[in-house]
Each structure stands twice: as structure tokens, then as C-alpha cells.
Design a protein around this motif. Structure first.
Motif, PDB file in Angstrom:
ATOM      1  N   ILE A  34       0.851  -1.202   0.000  1.00 50.59           N
ATOM      2  CA  ILE A  34       0.000   0.000   0.000  1.00 50.59           C
ATOM      3  C   ILE A  34       0.880   1.243   0.000  1.00 50.59           C
ATOM      4  N   GLY A  35       1.908   1.235   0.845  1.00 45.78           N
ATOM      5  CA  GLY A  35       2.834   2.365   0.876  1.00 45.78           C
ATOM      6  C   GLY A  35       3.549   2.555  -0.451  1.00 45.78           C
ATOM      7  N   LEU A  36       4.009   1.455  -1.024  1.00 48.01           N
ATOM      8  CA  LEU A  36       4.742   1.507  -2.297  1.00 48.01           C
ATOM      9  C   LEU A  36       3.882   2.095  -3.409  1.00 48.01           C
ATOM     10  N   PHE A  37       2.621   1.668  -3.487  1.00 45.61           N
ATOM     11  CA  PHE A  37       1.756   2.061  -4.599  1.00 45.61           C
ATOM     12  C   PHE A  37       1.032   3.388  -4.373  1.00 45.61           C
ATOM     13  N   THR A  38       1.182   3.960  -3.196  1.00 42.40           N
ATOM     14  CA  THR A  38       0.574   5.277  -2.940  1.00 42.40           C
ATOM     15  C   THR A  38       1.623   6.325  -2.578  1.00 42.40           C
ATOM     16  N   GLY A  39       2.896   5.928  -2.589  1.00 42.31           N
ATOM     17  CA  GLY A  39       3.962   6.882  -2.292  1.00 42.31           C
ATOM     18  C   GLY A  39       4.066   7.236  -0.828  1.00 42.31           C
ATOM     19  N   GLY A  40       3.604   6.336   0.044  1.00 38.44           N
ATOM     20  CA  GLY A  40       3.628   6.611   1.486  1.00 38.44           C
ATOM     21  C   GLY A  40       4.719   5.828   2.192  1.00 38.44           C
ATOM     22  N   HIS A  41       5.480   6.503   3.038  1.00 43.44           N
ATOM     23  CA  HIS A  41       6.542   5.850   3.801  1.00 43.44           C
ATOM     24  C   HIS A  41       5.934   5.014   4.931  1.00 43.44           C
ATOM     25  N   ASN A 104      15.676   4.190  -5.095  1.00 42.51           N
ATOM     26  CA  ASN A 104      14.210   4.130  -5.130  1.00 42.51           C
ATOM     27  C   ASN A 104      13.635   3.686  -3.797  1.00 42.51           C
ATOM     28  N   LEU A 105      14.254   2.680  -3.213  1.00 35.95           N
ATOM     29  CA  LEU A 105      13.723   2.076  -1.994  1.00 35.95           C
ATOM     30  C   LEU A 105      14.804   2.075  -0.928  1.00 35.95           C
ATOM     31  N   ILE A 106      14.502   2.716   0.191  1.00 36.25           N
ATOM     32  CA  ILE A 106      15.454   2.831   1.288  1.00 36.25           C
ATOM     33  C   ILE A 106      14.933   2.031   2.483  1.00 36.25           C
ATOM     34  N   LEU A 107      15.771   1.135   2.988  1.00 34.55           N
ATOM     35  CA  LEU A 107      15.466   0.483   4.253  1.00 34.55           C
ATOM     36  C   LEU A 107      16.290   1.167   5.329  1.00 34.55           C
ATOM     37  N   ALA A 108      15.614   1.938   6.170  1.00 33.43           N
ATOM     38  CA  ALA A 108      16.274   2.602   7.291  1.00 33.43           C
ATOM     39  C   ALA A 108      16.129   1.695   8.505  1.00 33.43           C
ATOM     40  N   ASP A 109      17.147   0.873   8.738  1.00 27.35           N
ATOM     41  CA  ASP A 109      17.058  -0.159   9.766  1.00 27.35           C
ATOM     42  C   ASP A 109      17.396   0.434  11.136  1.00 27.35           C
ATOM     43  N   GLU A 110      16.521   0.157  12.104  1.00 28.65           N
ATOM     44  CA  GLU A 110      16.666   0.684  13.472  1.00 28.65           C
ATOM     45  C   GLU A 110      16.841   2.204  13.438  1.00 28.65           C
ATOM     46  N   VAL A 111      15.900   2.845  12.780  1.00 28.67           N
ATOM     47  CA  VAL A 111      15.990   4.281  12.507  1.00 28.67           C
ATOM     48  C   VAL A 111      16.079   5.108  13.778  1.00 28.67           C
ATOM     49  N   THR A 137      20.256  21.850  -4.336  1.00 29.66           N
ATOM     50  CA  THR A 137      19.180  20.921  -4.016  1.00 29.66           C
ATOM     51  C   THR A 137      19.048  19.898  -5.138  1.00 29.66           C
ATOM     52  N   TYR A 138      18.919  18.632  -4.767  1.00 29.25           N
ATOM     53  CA  TYR A 138      18.871  17.543  -5.744  1.00 29.25           C
ATOM     54  C   TYR A 138      17.577  16.757  -5.560  1.00 29.25           C
ATOM     55  N   GLN A 139      16.854  16.544  -6.659  1.00 28.08           N
ATOM     56  CA  GLN A 139      15.633  15.762  -6.628  1.00 28.08           C
ATOM     57  C   GLN A 139      15.975  14.267  -6.537  1.00 28.08           C
ATOM     58  N   LEU A 140      15.154  13.539  -5.789  1.00 34.79           N
ATOM     59  CA  LEU A 140      15.339  12.098  -5.673  1.00 34.79           C
ATOM     60  C   LEU A 140      14.582  11.373  -6.791  1.00 34.79           C
ATOM     61  N   ASP A 141      14.987  10.154  -7.061  1.00 33.42           N
ATOM     62  CA  ASP A 141      14.375   9.382  -8.140  1.00 33.42           C
ATOM     63  C   ASP A 141      12.937   8.984  -7.784  1.00 33.42           C
ATOM     64  N   ARG A 142      12.150   8.724  -8.810  1.00 34.65           N
ATOM     65  CA  ARG A 142      10.805   8.178  -8.628  1.00 34.65           C
ATOM     66  C   ARG A 142      10.770   6.729  -9.112  1.00 34.65           C
ATOM     67  N   PRO A 143      10.060   5.856  -8.402  1.00 33.47           N
ATOM     68  CA  PRO A 143       9.450   6.106  -7.095  1.00 33.47           C
ATOM     69  C   PRO A 143      10.514   6.190  -6.001  1.00 33.47           C
ATOM     70  N   GLU A 206       8.366   1.249 -13.833  1.00 35.02           N
ATOM     71  CA  GLU A 206       7.305   1.783 -14.696  1.00 35.02           C
ATOM     72  C   GLU A 206       5.951   1.182 -14.330  1.00 35.02           C
ATOM     73  N   GLU A 207       5.930  -0.115 -14.030  1.00 37.27           N
ATOM     74  CA  GLU A 207       4.677  -0.769 -13.640  1.00 37.27           C
ATOM     75  C   GLU A 207       4.183  -0.259 -12.294  1.00 37.27           C
ATOM     76  N   ILE A 208       5.106   0.016 -11.389  1.00 41.59           N
ATOM     77  CA  ILE A 208       4.717   0.572 -10.087  1.00 41.59           C
ATOM     78  C   ILE A 208       4.048   1.929 -10.279  1.00 41.59           C
ATOM     79  N   LEU A 209       4.613   2.768 -11.129  1.00 43.00           N
ATOM     80  CA  LEU A 209       4.020   4.078 -11.395  1.00 43.00           C
ATOM     81  C   LEU A 209       2.677   3.931 -12.115  1.00 43.00           C
TER      82      LEU A 209
END
Length: 324
Positions: A34-41, A104-111, A137-143, A206-209
Motif C-alpha cells: 500500500i505504501g509503495l503504490f501510494t507513495g507513502g513511507h 528508489n527504496l530505502i530500508l532505514a534499519d533501526e531508525v 538541491t537535488y531531486q530524488l528518483d521516482r518512485p 514503470e509498472e509501479i508508477l
């Protein structure tokens, strides 16, 4: 088969592929998708050893995304996350060396083991989908998605996350122990030295977007939109909804981001179920995950053993869907 149906089938394939590696975490995988497909962390909390990191690692392998795992520690610096300016002796100029956040995907372990400055750097990336290095300032990749794990704050060596950062997470999922059947399967699988399954890639960026675009088209009625707003306001002003005892314990209700998160997550649930419209049963199961980290209780609630889950349960029982 239509393009939409193909995408929905691919989501089911992702569930099945992750399930070949991770046992008994269907609920967790559902919320991560759900987070992945709606852009929610997504923020996961649970004691060590409950396969939080393994689940996210496996999901990353199933997706054709640039993935980085970051182990957060007390000595971590913001530059270790976002990058820094380095001096090039040949050119005589400073150049940008981008950090691992440019994935694209960050795992912040024991944040919650990292200090405040690192939390602040992560917050900008999560909130603005950009980072600042030096004066640029640098834009991050999508997703771009942050999936973070944290240990319970009662454990030694943890820093409570700032409320502003916690609010940036679409959902906070509590990961609990497995049932006996799943525990037995884990025991058999992990003690079999010959077992070694590498999950197959199922979805491209592309399919995720494309899935995000399809979820955005899901219809939600005015009645259910008003229901979401009522749930949000009941968390802020429980006394106005007849929840006088609960009002005694609530210091702050949820932010507007909670309503937006619930709205988007309910659309994703409907899409997963193959529908073009949202039902009340898409909304209700998500309320606890969206609200639990945003409702701030006072010291009296802590003294009396009242939890946010208790408050949310009372809100769900009290707030009715208009027109029903």
C-alpha cells in the motif's frame, strides 16, 4: 486481459513470491505494498528477530528497483545518508558525492538509533523528495520510498523520533510474534541447510508508477469522504463525539496528513480487491495503522495504561457513516 487486470495479477504474484521466502507476514506485506503504490513511507516497530528487515529485503528483490539498506547507529552522520562535497585535486573544484539516499527504496534499519541531525536529513528526503548538499538541491528518483524499522522506545540506546518525522510516515505497523503454525514452518525452513530460494523480480519501476495511476482513478463516494473527515475530527475533539473519558487522555489528535493517508490507502485496498470503488471495509481496517502514531496522549493516559489503540477502537465504534 486488460492492462489493469494484468497489473492486479502482478500484485498477487508479488504477494506469492514474497511468501515463498517470508512466512506468516501477509498483513505486513499488504501494508508495505500500500505504501509503495501510494507513495507513502512505512514505519515498522517490533522487537528484534521478527523478520522486519528480511521482509523488506525480500520485497526489494521482487521489485526491479534500486535498493539500499542503511543501518542507523548513534555515530551516523547526515553526510553518510545524503552525501557530501569532496575536493577534487585534479580539477581544483568541489564535487558532489551523492549518498545512499539516492535510491528508489530505502530500508532505514533501526531508525531510532540515530541522532537528531540524521533524523532531520531523512525528514527532508521523506517530506520533499529532495535533499540539499552544500548550496544545491537535488531531486530524488521516482518512485522513492522509505521503509523504516525501529525498536520499541523502551529499549536501551534508542532516540524517540521527532513528532514531525513520525507524522511523515503514512502508516506505523506493529509487528508481532507469529502464530504456532507459522513459527513451526520458520523453524523447519531455517534449519534446513539445503533451503535457499532466490525470489524472482515481478514488477518494474514503470509498472509501479502505472499501478499508482490506476489507484488514483478509484472512486470514493462523498459519504465515505465525509466519514474519513469525521474520524479525523473525532481524534482531535473526542468530547464532541460523546467520548468524554477518551477526551481526558488525548493531548493532540491526528494531522491532516492522516486523512490523506487513509483516503489513499483505502483506494489501494479497493484496487487490490479488484474493485473500481471504495467500500467502508476498505477504510476501517486501516484506521489503526494510519492513526496510531499520530494521536498524542498525555501523561495521565500513560499512568492509567490507556493506549492509542484503545482510543482508536472507541472512535471506530462511535463514529457512524453518514447516510447509513
Amino acid at each position: 486481459m486488460s492492462h489493469k487486470k494484468e497489473l492486479q495479477k502482478k500484485i498477487k504474484d508479488v504477494f506469492e513470491e514474497v511468501g515463498k521466502v517470508v512466512v506468516g507476514q501477509d498483513y505486513l506485506v499488504n501494508r508495505l505494498l500500500i505504501g509503495l503504490f501510494t507513495g507513502g513511507h512505512i514505519l515498522l516497530e517490533g522487537v528484534p528477530g521478527l523478520a522486519k528487515t528480511k521482509t523488506i529485503n525480500t520485497l526489494a528483490q521482487v521489485l526491479e528497483l534500486d535498493f539500499r539498506r542503511l543501518q542507523f547507529t548513534p555515530d551516523l552522520l547526515p553526510a553518510d545518508l545524503i552525501g557530501t562535497m569532496i575536493y577534487n585535486q585534479k580539477s581544483g573544484d568541489f564535487e558532489v558525492k551523492k549518498g545512499p539516499i539516492f535510491s528508489n527504496l530505502i530500508l532505514a534499519d533501526e531508525v531510532n538509533r540515530a541522532p537528531a541531525k540524521v533524523q532531520s536529513a531523512l525528514l527532508e528526503a521523506m517530506a520533499e523528495k529532495q535533499v540539499t548538499i552544500g548550496s544545491e538541491t537535488y531531486q530524488l528518483d521516482r518512485p522513492f520510498l522509505v521503509m523504516a524499522t525501529q525498536n520499541p522506545v523502551e529499549q536501551e540506546g534508542t532516540y524517540p523520533l521527532p513528532e514531525a518525522q513520525v507524522d511523515r510516515f503514512m502508516m506505523k505497523i506493529f509487528v508481532d510474534y507469529l502464530d504456532k503454525k507459522s513459527e513451526l514452518e520458520v523453524l523447519r525452513r531455517m534449519t534446513n541447510l539445503d533451503w535457499n530460494y532466490s525470489p524472482q523480480q515481478m514488477l518494474t519501476a514503470e509498472e509501479i508508477l502505472s499501478i499508482r495511476s490506476e489507484i488514483n482513478k478509484i472512486e470514493i463516494s462523498d459519504m465515505l469522504e465525509r466519514y474519513i473527515v469525521e474520524l479525523v475530527f473525532a481524534s482531535r475533539f473526542p468530547g464532541e463525539y460523546g467520548l468524554h473519558e477518551e477526551a481526558h487522555y488525548v493531548q493532540f489528535g491526528v494531522s491532516p496528513r492522516a486523512g490523506i493517508a487513509l483516503y489513499n490507502a483505502a483506494k489501494a485496498m479497493a484496487f487490490f480487491d479488484g474493485r473500481d470503488y471504495v467500500l467502508p471495509d476498505d477504510i476501517k481496517p486501516l484506521v489503526n495503522d494510519v492513526f496510531n502514531h499520530r494521536i498524542i496522549l498525555n501523561y495521565e493516559a500513560d499512568a492509567d495504561g490507556v493506549t492509542t489503540e484503545h482510543i482508536i477502537e472507541k472512535i471506530l465504534n462511535k463514529v457512524a457513516i453518514a447516510g447509513k
